[in-house]
Enzyme design. Structure first.
Site, PDB file in Angstrom:
ATOM      1  N   HIS A  23      -0.711  -2.376  -2.666  1.00  0.00           N
ATOM      2  CA  HIS A  23       0.707  -2.935  -2.347  1.00  0.00           C
ATOM      3  C   HIS A  23       0.265  -4.423  -1.791  1.00  0.00           C
ATOM      4  O   HIS A  23      -0.538  -4.491  -1.113  1.00  0.00           O
ATOM      5  CB  HIS A  23       1.369  -2.088  -1.213  1.00  0.00           C
ATOM      6  CG  HIS A  23       1.757  -0.562  -2.015  1.00  0.00           C
ATOM      7  ND1 HIS A  23       0.955   0.429  -1.662  1.00  0.00           N
ATOM      8  CD2 HIS A  23       2.924  -0.286  -2.648  1.00  0.00           C
ATOM      9  CE1 HIS A  23       1.615   1.425  -2.227  1.00  0.00           C
ATOM     10  NE2 HIS A  23       2.617   1.069  -2.963  1.00  0.00           N
ATOM     11  N   ASP A  79      -4.235   0.008   1.455  1.00  0.00           N
ATOM     12  CA  ASP A  79      -4.541   0.815   0.280  1.00  0.00           C
ATOM     13  C   ASP A  79      -5.084   0.411  -0.860  1.00  0.00           C
ATOM     14  O   ASP A  79      -5.467   0.814  -1.839  1.00  0.00           O
ATOM     15  CB  ASP A  79      -3.337   1.587   0.071  1.00  0.00           C
ATOM     16  CG  ASP A  79      -2.225   0.784  -0.285  1.00  0.00           C
ATOM     17  OD1 ASP A  79      -2.304  -0.557  -0.349  1.00  0.00           O
ATOM     18  OD2 ASP A  79      -0.939   1.119  -0.310  1.00  0.00           O
ATOM     19  N   SER A  93       6.767   1.163  -5.797  1.00  0.00           N
ATOM     20  CA  SER A  93       6.512   0.686  -4.644  1.00  0.00           C
ATOM     21  C   SER A  93       5.579  -0.597  -4.368  1.00  0.00           C
ATOM     22  O   SER A  93       6.140  -1.423  -3.563  1.00  0.00           O
ATOM     23  CB  SER A  93       5.567   1.843  -3.827  1.00  0.00           C
ATOM     24  OG  SER A  93       4.715   2.156  -4.425  1.00  0.00           O
TER      25      SER A  93
END
Length: 611
Positions: free
Chosen positions: A586, A583, A461
């Site tokens: 990312h 988070d 991701s």
């Protein structure tokens, strides 16, 4: 989430909800008890998955309950009136679900704008899909993961379940009506519904890929509708009205035994299974659905022991408020969780938020859900307790509408102010980070030019987030990146690309964020590529125990292979938290440019390719 179609009563069989169209349809308090256990499992899972790794199966229990209750309600209406009032059914569903949902969306969005403004954009992105009940497909389209978490959860991530149920409520009454009109034998009805459930299970099995994030098959209506259909099949097989009127003592003991066994299976699955277990897709979910039907069947028995236990007052109290608890708990947990932490990293905050969700759900049930359902009973001749005079309803309705309008106006104002503030702040903060980004974008002339030829990139991701920047920096690159992909899959992915003839001369591996895999997986991937292939290994930046071991494995592999270099993303992004999402893992678009610059710099140090 799943709708609560009954209200608590002291006598388990004689009382009915006022919005139930059939007077012959009994109230089964045991179902509210089962609903209480299901919502508790989901909340515990969202607080800390390690405490109850299979707690997400509470959603499947809700699905089974919804399929059973909705089908049973429709059958009872048809048996009493000889028809099914589809418009009335859909209006009752809207009255039941929409008011409480609207309050949660308004309050949570306004609260996020005030206390967690950085999380507001993701919440706003999902609002359209939430209000149109397409959120599950929106999450699939945006590659959202229900299971991979490196920070606070999205405020409305859990509302995918309402989308699945609303899609079921829209289509299933039409299907059921056609079924009962065209086919008279009840056995064929059950067979047809179970066949559709089997098709859904097959779809889950075929679309599930081991080692790949299972969110697609978890979110999909096509792959996750079978618990609802199995519950519907049970209602077709044993409608509660006929069960009570024709079989007041229909084998209670065997049904109790089956119900206890089903409950034991659900508890065992919740305590031992996890989303990463391949056996879940669809085997584990199918077992959970069948176990749920056994508990439901036992819960509707008027003289059953299990029905009596599940109908205990504390469980009933939670059960009838379970919809509100489900709506409130995740937004509150998300708002209570500090940046760059998961709820499991801050359990005190998460538990406090979960407790607050119960209180807000109780208020919502008393002041929003019950009054609106009652005001919808325009044709009811029965007196409604807790409602005062006939004029009180319109006055309260007006007050509620005024309050909702004020809430909407306040939310819009807060969002607008936040948006303008965020925009100005982003322009203000862009200047200090520009030199850092420019430093990465314009490094000193490399010792070797960026390799020519095709470049294949395999990632997770983090690479998904960096894809636009990588393609802009390296036009010849081909990217194969997916959410929650494991490093252990690298050898198989490289082998597949080679077999298809699409493996580039240079291979970039950006895996390691999700923990599984190490030095052996990297070496196997290099060997699978064949001779003369060059590799760039991108280090991981994630606040998890495996970060250092994965990065060390990359350094060791590069030290022993002349055609392998390391792109130290971890070093490049450390100290630039403002270029990462909430988070802390990312990259934002600005962070993605640093990611691409880091990869390009590593590519420039690769030795020339030998034919």
């Amino acid at each position: 989430m799943a709708n609560s179609l009954q209200v608590p009563a002291r006598r388990p069989i004689s009382h009915r909800r006022p919005d139930t169209p059939s007077r012959t349809r009994p109230y089964a308090p045991g179902l509210d008890g089962l609903r209480a256990l299901a919502v508790t499992a989901v909340v515990v899972y969202h607080v800390n998955p390690r405490w109850l790794p299979g707690g997400f199966l509470g959603v499947d229990v809700f699905f089974g309950l919804s399929g059973f209750l909705i089908t049973d309600l429709l059958l009872a209406e048809r048996e009493r009136f000889g028809r099914i009032d589809l418009r009335g059914f859909w209006l009752r569903r809207a009255r039941r679900l929409l008011p409480a949902l609207a309050v949660v969306l308004l309050v949570a969005t306004a609260a996020a704008a005030v206390v967690r403004p950085r999380r507001l954009s993701s919440a706003l992105d999902s609002l359209l899909s939430v209000t149109t009940f397409t959120n599950n497909w929106w999450q699939i389209a945006t590659d959202a993961s229900y299971f991979a978490s490196f920070g606070p959860p999205p405020l409305f991530q859990h509302l995918w379940t309402l989308s699945v149920e609303e899609q079921f409520y829209l289509l299933w009454p039409l299907v059921l009506l056609a079924l009962v009109r065209c086919v008279r034998w009840r056995g064929l009805h059950v067979t047809a519904v179970l066949a559709c459930a089997a098709i859904s299970m097959v779809a889950m099995a075929r679309l599930y890929e081991p080692g790949v994030d299972p969110s697609r098959v978890y979110f999909g209506t096509d792959t996750h509708v079978f618990p609802l259909l199995i519950g519907a099949a049970l209602a077709l097989l044993r409608p509660t009205a006929r069960l009570v009127s024709q079989h007041p003592r229909w084998p209670v003991r065997p049904v109790d035994i089956a119900g206890v066994a089903g409950l034991a299976i659900l508890v065992t699955l919740a305590c031992t299974i996890s989303e990463n277990d391949d056996v879940m897709y669809p085997g584990g979910f199918a077992v959970a659905a069948l176990a749920t039907t056994a508990v439901i069947l036992a819960s509707v028995q008027p003289l059953g022991r299990l029905a009596s236990i599940l109908g205990a007052r504390p469980l009933r109290w939670i059960g009838v408020r379970s919809y509100g608890i489900y709506l409130w708990h995740l937004p509150l947990i998300a708002l209570a969780t500090p940046d760059r932490m998961t709820p499991a990293d801050a359990p005190v905050h998460a538990i406090a938020a979960a407790v607050a969700a119960v209180g807000l759900a109780a208020l919502s049930y008393r002041w929003v859900e019950q009054p609106i359902r009652r005001w919808g009973q325009r044709g009811s001749a029965r007196p409604v307790p807790a409602c005062s005079t006939s004029a009180a309803g319109p006055r309260r309705t007006g007050a509620f509408l005024v309050g909702a309008a004020v809430g909407c106006a306040m939310t819009v104002t807060l969002v607008t102010v936040h948006a303008s503030t965020t925009t100005s702040n982003s322009h203000a903060t862009a200047q200090p980070t520009a030199p850092s980004a420019q430093t990465h974008a314009s490094p000193a002339p490399p010792q070797h030019p960026v390799p020519s030829g095709k470049i294949s990139a395999i990632g997770d991701s983090v690479m998904v987030a960096a894809t636009p920047a990588l393609k802009q920096k390296l036009p010849a690159i081909t990217i194969d990146a997916e959410v929650s992909r494991q490093l252990s899959l690298a050898p198989e992915l490289v082998k597949t690309l080679r077999q298809h003839g699409t493996l580039g001369d240079t291979v970039i591996i950006g895996l390691g964020t999700n923990g599984t895999g190490g030095k052996a997986a990297l070496e196997d991937a290099i060997n699978a590529a064949g001779p003369s292939k060059r590799f760039v290994l991108v280090t991981s930046h994630v606040s998890r125990p495996w970060q250092d071991s994965v990065n060390q494995a990359m350094d060791e592999v590069a030290a022993h292979n002349r055609n392998v270099v390391v792109a130290d993303w971890n070093k490049a992004i450390t100290g630039h938290d403002n270029l990462l999402a909430d988070d802390g893992v990312h990259p934002t678009p600005a962070g993605a440019r640093i990611y691409a610059d880091t990869v390009a710099r590593a590519l420039s140090t690769l030795p020339a390719q030998h034919s």
